[in-house]
Scaffold this active site. Structure first.
Site, short mmCIF file in Angstrom:
data_model
loop_
_atom_site.label_atom_id
_atom_site.label_comp_id
_atom_site.label_asym_id
_atom_site.label_seq_id
_atom_site.Cartn_x
_atom_site.Cartn_y
_atom_site.Cartn_z
N HIS A 198 62.71 55.81 20.37
CA HIS A 198 61.79 55.21 21.35
C HIS A 198 60.69 54.51 20.55
O HIS A 198 60.94 53.50 19.90
CB HIS A 198 61.30 56.32 22.26
CG HIS A 198 60.56 55.90 23.49
ND1 HIS A 198 60.48 54.60 23.91
CD2 HIS A 198 59.83 56.62 24.40
CE1 HIS A 198 59.76 54.54 25.03
NE2 HIS A 198 59.35 55.75 25.34
N HIS A 245 69.59 48.38 23.58
CA HIS A 245 68.65 48.94 24.54
C HIS A 245 69.44 49.53 25.69
O HIS A 245 70.49 49.01 26.05
CB HIS A 245 67.72 47.83 25.06
CG HIS A 245 66.50 48.36 25.72
ND1 HIS A 245 66.47 48.74 27.03
CD2 HIS A 245 65.28 48.60 25.22
CE1 HIS A 245 65.27 49.19 27.32
NE2 HIS A 245 64.51 49.12 26.24
N ASP A 266 61.23 46.14 19.25
CA ASP A 266 60.82 46.70 17.96
C ASP A 266 61.31 45.92 16.76
O ASP A 266 60.89 46.19 15.63
CB ASP A 266 61.33 48.15 17.84
CG ASP A 266 60.61 49.06 18.79
OD1 ASP A 266 59.37 48.95 18.85
OD2 ASP A 266 61.26 49.84 19.50
#
Ligand code: CMC
Length: 423
Positions: free
Chosen positions: A263, A302, A358
């Protein structure tokens, strides 16, 4: 054609028609036909745990909206504090509402001296700042006894303001402690992101003036990270909040969920991965290894997005702005090559694995001088507003305490055996 499904219990022949509403079917209806039969859904991949009107996410189309506003428009035109207001209140603020909100946040940035001197300074010298943040957020509940009064709307608003305002102060305090530098008090004359940068980097100057391009870039990153519907940490917030714990304790649980590498810890892993790849000629062998099941391409894939994460597109542009000021992050070329190779490789195409938020954010943070350990902390600062918006929504829905069922597959009943008789 009716908007419904019909379920038949083949054991009894009984059937039940359940309406499809808002894209879902009510599990309570299902239970009328099948009491004691549970949906088996580890990781909640097919379960909607709540109704929510905060973020809208279409993973196939790569769409993210906060309260109906496209993330691209908010990143271009808004500020993090305005977005936090929007998430919490459902509407963008008027000028007067915004100025009151900004004033309130700015005037709640200080933390109790005991929190800094006794609590934070009690950590081991090399404590991870995210571990410190998780604990510090939980400890805030002991400073504000009124926080338990969660159905008192005035008290609720106060805790929300305190939490959003104090996150950067706690985050910077954790960093300063870890490098042995003195704590920097908040500067109420600075905007949210600029104030955070001042608390991070100020040394002996009278006032730390962050480069406006960098504080703007950080503000954009804060906007992009502010909410993302029912992700792991938001779910933790809602689950713990459903027991009617105070918001600091619930937020600490959410922070803890964010700490994990799947995460909020993923951008840290991206930089570690890029460092370990080291040079452009190692990209192809690295991708080969990933495809053979040795490790993952960090910052790719994802649970919900099966298309390019819209936040990653904005971050890529923001990175260009930041690198004009800081100089290019030397890892950028490796990241660009990785992206190019992966986006043209059948393994990643067939699994719909695209860069997520990210993939590039870590490169920006690193170019701005943040140590790797601060990356999840930088995610937690703005996500606090999303967590709190979901907490309020959950309380207003008068939701039940979160208490899933399980499918028991352990041993049947057996008798206790005293220790000397065990083999
Ligand atoms: N690299 C290589 N293969 C991958 C990756 C990856 N990053 N992500 C998924 N896969 C493969 C996986 O091996 C599986 O293949 P197969 O069907 O052959 O077994 C398939 O794709 C589906 O993967 P999954 O693990 O079932 O997918 P998930 O929805 O449970 O996991 C994820 C989502 C984000 C945990 C995962 O994609 C991942 O580990 N990504 C790397 C870590 C990362 O970047 N996390 C940040 C997420 S975005 C930030 C946030 O919202 O918090």
């Amino acid at each position: 054609m009716p908007d419904s499904i019909t379920v038949t219990d083949n054991r009894t022949g009984k059937t039940l028609e359940i309406p499809i509403e808002d894209g879902g079917i009510a599990a309570s209806e299902w239970s009328k036909l099948l009491p004691g039969i549970w949906f088996y859904d580890p990781g909640f991949t097919s379960t909607a745990a709540c109704m929510s009107s905060i973020s809208y996410l279409d993973g196939d189309a790569g769409i993210l909206r906060y309260r109906g506003y496209p993330i691209e428009q908010l990143a271009e035109n808004s500020t993090y504090l305005e977005v936090a207001y929007l998430l919490l209140n459902g509407e963008l603020p008027t000028e007067e509402e915004y100025s009151n909100w900004e004033h309130e946040i700015t005037h709640h940035t200080f933390i109790h001296e005991n929190m800094r001197k006794r609590f934070l300074e009690g950590f081991h010298y090399d404590a991870h700042p995210m571990g410190m943040l998780v604990s510090a957020v939980a400890a805030l509940s002991t400073f504000y006894a009124d926080a338990k009064d969660i159905f008192n709307l005035e008290s609720r608003d106060k805790q929300i303001i305190r939490l959003i305002a104090k996150m950067p102060t706690l985050a910077a305090a954790a960093h300063r402690f870890s490098i042995g530098m003195p704590f920097v008090y908040p500067d109420n004359g600075l905007h949210f992101a600029a104030n955070f940068l001042s608390m991070m980097w100020k040394t002996a100057e009278f006032r730390f003036e962050a480069n406006p391009v960098l504080s703007k870039a950080l503000d954009v990153l804060f906007i992009l990270h502010a909410d993302h519907e029912q992700n792991c940490s938001t779910t933790a917030m809602r689950v713990v909040g459903s027991s009617h714990a105070d918001p600091y304790s619930s937020c600490a649980a959410a922070c803890a969920a964010l700490y994990g590498p799947r995460h909020g810890g993923a951008n840290e892993q991206v930089i570690r991965m890029l460092n370990s790849i080291g040079s452009l000629e190692n990209v192809d062998p690295f991708i080969k290894q990933v495809k053979e099941g040795h490790g993952r391409l960090q910052g790719f894939g994802h649970r919900v997005y099966k298309n390019y994460d819209p936040r990653a597109k904005i971050i890529k542009r923001t990175a260009d702005e930041v690198f004009k000021v800081t100089g290019k992050n030397p890892l950028l070329d490796i990241a660009l090559k990785l992206e190019e190779v992966a986006l043209n490789d059948d393994y990643f195409i067939s699994r719909k694995l695209y860069p997520n938020v990210d993939f590039y954010s870590g490169l920006i943070y690193q170019a701005m001088g943040f140590p790797l350990e601060m990356f999840p902390v930088l995610f937690a600062i703005p996500r606090a507003s999303g967590w709190l918006a979901h907490w309020v929504e959950m309380l207003d829905q008068d939701s039940k305490i979160a208490r899933p069922r399980q499918l028991y597959n352990g041993t049947d009943s057996r008798d206790y055996v005293s220790i000397e008789k065990r083999v």
